[in-house]
Design a protein around this motif. Structure first.
Motif: not given
Length: 293
Positions: A75-80, A150-151, A156-159, A211-212
């Motif tokens: 959950a705390d890992n995005f797709y860099a 970051v924004n 995404i977290r708020r959705k 996420a961007q």
């Protein structure tokens, strides 16, 4: 014959559609799909190739992490973007075959080109579809990209949980319109990328994939990556595909890469699988017949 398989990598599994000869083959061809697609993006091309393929060639189309049937990151890992290169490395080193060819479409091509540059000893051939090296931009954009990235993660977290579809046909219609493709061509990707949950059809893809990026290479970095690719390098571009790829390709020297233009748009391999499949098959045979270095 194509079968389903799963490969374990760190903390998750990589799902695959592949021929059932991975233990006896001498050459593996690994297919990497585009963003929010999945391994079924190559289904029609695989059928073209397997009908004419020597028995010692192993074909394997994978679902990138967060896509299709592959596991999601924590959950705390995005797709860099650069993490995909590590994922592919973990996967490739498990394959027993002596030769390995990477075939990448769009995002998959970006990953394949960077991996080929960084680990030339693991790549004997590179075949890209509507892709050409890593994405780049002027260095002056880097601070704004950090802020925007970051924004986008915060949004995404708020959705709340994404709204699903009441029926499969509606989801197929939306994806076909988004991809500007007939439903029949995009349907294999949809079938692998959606599931029925609590009476609603929901996409399997991890929402964090939207996420961007926080970072993008400069032009100089991207040029260095392309210059470091040592294997034979073939690119297919759709005549209605991304215009930026056509202009970018003109800056490359003929001895760096062979480029073929085909009919179709960004998903030209779905629109014309016979043509693209034959080009891939010719490339496979060329690499397979070449002496090992």
């Amino acid at each position: 014959m194509l079968v389903q398989h799963s490969y374990p990598i760190s903390e998750r599994n990589i799902a695959a559609i592949e021929t059932d000869n991975r233990q006896t083959a001498s050459c593996s061809v690994i297919f990497l799909h585009g963003w929010l697609d999945n391994a079924a993006s190559f289904q029609s091309v695989l059928h073209v190739i397997t009908s004419q393929l020597p028995s010692h060639i192993h074909l394997c189309a994978i679902d990138l992490p967060g896509h299709g049937l592959s596991g999601h990151k924590s959950a705390d890992n995005f797709y860099a973007f650069h993490d995909y290169i590590d994922d592919i490395h973990q996967f490739l080193v498990t394959l027993p075959t002596k030769k390995k060819i990477l075939v990448g479409h769009s995002l998959g091509g970006l990953i394949a080109s960077c991996y080929s540059a960084a680990f030339p000893e693991y790549v004997d051939g590179l075949f890209l579809i509507e892709s050409l090296g890593p994405l780049s931009e002027p260095a002056a954009n880097s601070v704004q990209r950090l802020r925007d990235g970051v924004n986008s993660r915060s949004r995404i977290r708020r959705k709340s949980r994404r709204k699903g579809y009441d029926d499969y046909a509606a989801a197929l219609q939306v994806r076909a319109a988004h991809s500007a493709l007939p439903e029949a061509l995009i349907e294999p990707i949809v079938a692998r990328g959606i599931e029925l949950r609590d009476g609603q059809w929901l996409w399997r893809a991890d929402p964090k994939l939207s996420a961007q990026s926080l970072y993008r290479m400069s032009d100089a970095h991207a040029e260095a990556v392309l210059a470091a690719i040592q294997s034979p390098f073939f690119v297919v571009l759709g005549d209605q595909g991304y215009p930026s790829l056509k202009s970018y390709s003109r800056a490359l020297r003929p001895e760096q890469v062979e480029i073929e233009h085909v009919q179709g748009g960004h998903h030209c391999h779905l629109e014309h699988p016979e043509r693209v499949g034959q080009l891939i098959l010719q490339f496979i045979k060329k690499i397979d017949e070449a002496p090992c270095s």
